[in-house]
Design a protein around this motif. Structure first.
Motif, PDB file in Angstrom:
ATOM      1  N   ASP A 127     -10.167  91.079 -23.293  1.00 16.95           N
ATOM      2  CA  ASP A 127     -11.049  90.128 -23.978  1.00 16.95           C
ATOM      3  C   ASP A 127     -11.360  90.681 -25.362  1.00 16.95           C
ATOM      4  O   ASP A 127     -12.098  91.656 -25.491  1.00 16.95           O
ATOM      5  CB  ASP A 127     -12.328  89.919 -23.179  1.00 16.95           C
ATOM      6  N   THR A 133     -13.257  94.923 -28.090  1.00 16.36           N
ATOM      7  CA  THR A 133     -12.231  94.495 -27.142  1.00 16.36           C
ATOM      8  C   THR A 133     -12.434  95.212 -25.816  1.00 16.36           C
ATOM      9  O   THR A 133     -12.552  96.442 -25.784  1.00 16.36           O
ATOM     10  CB  THR A 133     -10.819  94.802 -27.676  1.00 16.36           C
ATOM     11  N   VAL A 278      -5.939  87.095 -20.657  1.00 14.89           N
ATOM     12  CA  VAL A 278      -6.367  87.334 -22.041  1.00 14.89           C
ATOM     13  C   VAL A 278      -7.385  86.280 -22.445  1.00 14.89           C
ATOM     14  O   VAL A 278      -7.153  85.077 -22.265  1.00 14.89           O
ATOM     15  CB  VAL A 278      -5.175  87.300 -23.016  1.00 14.89           C
ATOM     16  N   ALA A 279      -8.511  86.742 -23.014  1.00 17.62           N
ATOM     17  CA  ALA A 279      -9.570  85.828 -23.436  1.00 17.62           C
ATOM     18  C   ALA A 279     -10.111  86.258 -24.792  1.00 17.62           C
ATOM     19  O   ALA A 279      -9.773  87.313 -25.323  1.00 17.62           O
ATOM     20  CB  ALA A 279     -10.691  85.812 -22.391  1.00 17.62           C
ATOM     21  N   GLU A 283      -7.959  86.174 -29.179  1.00 19.11           N
ATOM     22  CA  GLU A 283      -6.802  86.006 -28.298  1.00 19.11           C
ATOM     23  C   GLU A 283      -5.491  86.016 -29.088  1.00 19.11           C
ATOM     24  O   GLU A 283      -4.473  86.541 -28.627  1.00 19.11           O
ATOM     25  CB  GLU A 283      -6.949  84.690 -27.536  1.00 19.11           C
ATOM     26  N   ARG A 287      -2.208  88.351 -28.386  1.00 19.20           N
ATOM     27  CA  ARG A 287      -0.917  87.708 -28.159  1.00 19.20           C
ATOM     28  C   ARG A 287       0.191  88.440 -28.932  1.00 19.20           C
ATOM     29  O   ARG A 287       1.295  88.645 -28.421  1.00 19.20           O
ATOM     30  CB  ARG A 287      -0.987  86.237 -28.581  1.00 19.20           C
ATOM     31  N   TYR A 301      -3.100  83.249 -20.686  1.00 18.98           N
ATOM     32  CA  TYR A 301      -4.099  83.098 -21.741  1.00 18.98           C
ATOM     33  C   TYR A 301      -5.156  82.103 -21.274  1.00 18.98           C
ATOM     34  O   TYR A 301      -4.835  80.982 -20.873  1.00 18.98           O
ATOM     35  CB  TYR A 301      -3.426  82.637 -23.033  1.00 18.98           C
ATOM     36  N   SER A 303      -7.163  80.392 -22.856  1.00 23.48           N
ATOM     37  CA  SER A 303      -7.199  79.149 -23.628  1.00 23.48           C
ATOM     38  C   SER A 303      -6.280  78.108 -22.989  1.00 23.48           C
ATOM     39  O   SER A 303      -6.533  76.898 -23.085  1.00 23.48           O
ATOM     40  CB  SER A 303      -6.774  79.412 -25.072  1.00 23.48           C
ATOM     41  N   THR A 308      -9.655  76.498 -25.331  1.00 24.25           N
ATOM     42  CA  THR A 308     -10.002  77.506 -26.341  1.00 24.25           C
ATOM     43  C   THR A 308     -11.489  77.814 -26.370  1.00 24.25           C
ATOM     44  O   THR A 308     -11.896  78.976 -26.510  1.00 24.25           O
ATOM     45  CB  THR A 308      -9.547  77.017 -27.737  1.00 24.25           C
ATOM     46  N   SER A 311     -12.438  80.026 -23.426  1.00 26.21           N
ATOM     47  CA  SER A 311     -11.864  81.357 -23.612  1.00 26.21           C
ATOM     48  C   SER A 311     -12.713  82.201 -24.543  1.00 26.21           C
ATOM     49  O   SER A 311     -12.928  83.394 -24.312  1.00 26.21           O
ATOM     50  CB  SER A 311     -10.439  81.253 -24.161  1.00 26.21           C
ATOM     51  N   SER A 312     -13.235  81.589 -25.609  1.00 24.28           N
ATOM     52  CA  SER A 312     -13.987  82.350 -26.604  1.00 24.28           C
ATOM     53  C   SER A 312     -15.398  82.698 -26.155  1.00 24.28           C
ATOM     54  O   SER A 312     -16.039  83.564 -26.753  1.00 24.28           O
ATOM     55  CB  SER A 312     -14.048  81.567 -27.925  1.00 24.28           C
TER      56      SER A 312
END
Length: 340
Positions: A127, A133, A278-279, A283, A287, A301, A303, A308, A311-312
């Motif tokens: 994240d 991170t 993955v967030a 992101e 990636r 991912y 998202s 999106t 995710s954020s």
């Protein structure tokens, strides 16, 4: 209805437990004391809220002489706006009262990891936000990480780099000046940040540049180039566009390599992790790092899975979702004992 809140040092994030309502507000808590007003606006936006689940990292802001005072400050502001509040701890449990502040320091990533255990029991969670991170290995339903920020800095599961607010002078010692065909040491000042790097390279735009700028000025690409030129004590016109883009690319590659090295360190420790989640608002940076990982991993991912916006602000969404389940099972400690 249940609302999840993730109150950080730079951003306050909110999500309904079903993800239908989301909000993120840039609020640098170390100098901006509008938290109560921001929470009041969230309450106004989402009037049907009945219960609130809270995680926080804002207690680490240096406006508080000790983190425990930050916990109490946030608690008081939340409870001035909302009536039925539950706090998520580093033990993976919800508490109605805060008796030991240390149990509530920076627990947001734990909520995210537990939520993802709905999908798999062994994975690596990454994240990347504007500032930090989290890189968390999970094996057989157990979180293989320390719990405090200090211990996680030591074990590498907390990496203090982000996609926006990280000062570029902390990332690199020197950059190549194409016209001179040589490297130039950079000024150790907060002239530019990673948001400027990614803005110049087209990875974000002004809308995604959600934090304040180092010089308090604009967020256009030209503004970012002016700030980046300052790291080598230049005006914008002293460097060509090609040189500025090259400097930005060099700095970007340093951050990506830092991520890649840490990610591979954890993946190389075990053969039990085959899935990666993955967030975060960063992101897009992760990636790029994962392009360098071989094809043995199933990369997901958030998202793509949740959208999106979710995710954020995934910890806010997660903590609301977890409280919903705990209340349905009538067990606020339902998610306890998740660490190795």
């Amino acid at each position: 209805m249940i609302l999840g809140l993730d109150i950080g040092g730079a951003n306050t994030k909110a999500s309904s437990s079903d993800g239908c309502y989301t909000k993120s507000v840039y609020l640098p808590i170390w100098k901006d004391f509008r938290l109560e007003a921001v929470l009041s606006k969230i309450r106004e936006d989402y009037p049907n809220v009945e219960k609130v689940a809270v995680v926080m990292t804002g207690e680490g802001a240096d406006s508080f002489s000790e983190k425990r005072f930050g916990i109490r400050y946030i608690q008081q502001r939340v409870e001035s706006i909302f009536d039925d509040v539950y706090y998520f701890s580093i033990d993976g449990t919800f508490e109605r009262e805060i008796t030991d502040e240390k149990k509530f320091f920076s627990a947001n990533w734990i909520a995210s990891v537990i939520k993802l255990m709905d999908f798999d029991k062994s994975f690596l969670f990454i994240d990347m936000g504007s500032t930090t991170t989290d890189i968390i290995p999970v094996i057989n339903g157990r979180i293989c990480s320390e719990r405090t920020d200090f211990a996680r800095l030591l074990d590498g599961t907390l990496v203090y780099i982000g996609s926006l607010r990280t000062n570029v002078s902390t990332m690199v010692e020197k950059v190549r000046i194409l016209s001179r065909n040589r490297y130039c040491p950079i000024a150790k000042e907060q002239y530019a940040q990673m948001a400027d790097v990614y803005n110049i390279l087209g990875d974000i735009n002004e809308e995604n540049y959600t934090c304040e700028t180092p010089d308090g000025k604009g967020k256009s690409i030209e503004d970012s180039k002016k700030r980046l030129a300052r790291i080598v004590c230049c005006d914008h016109d002293d460097l060509t566009n090609e040189e500025l883009i090259n400097i930005a690319e060099e700095i970007k590659m340093v951050e990506i390599k830092m991520l890649f090295d840490t990610i591979t360190k954890f993946l190389n420790k075990t053969d039990k992790i085959k899935k990666i989640f993955v967030a975060g608002s960063g992101e897009f940076v992760v990636r790029e790092a994962l392009k360098r990982i071989n094809g043995l991993y199933d990369i997901n991912y958030l998202s793509d899975l949740f959208g999106t916006e979710i995710s954020s602000i995934f910890p806010a969404f997660s903590v609301g979702s977890l409280l919903d389940r705990c209340l349905r099972y009538n067990n606020l400690h339902y998610y306890g004992n998740v660490f190795k």
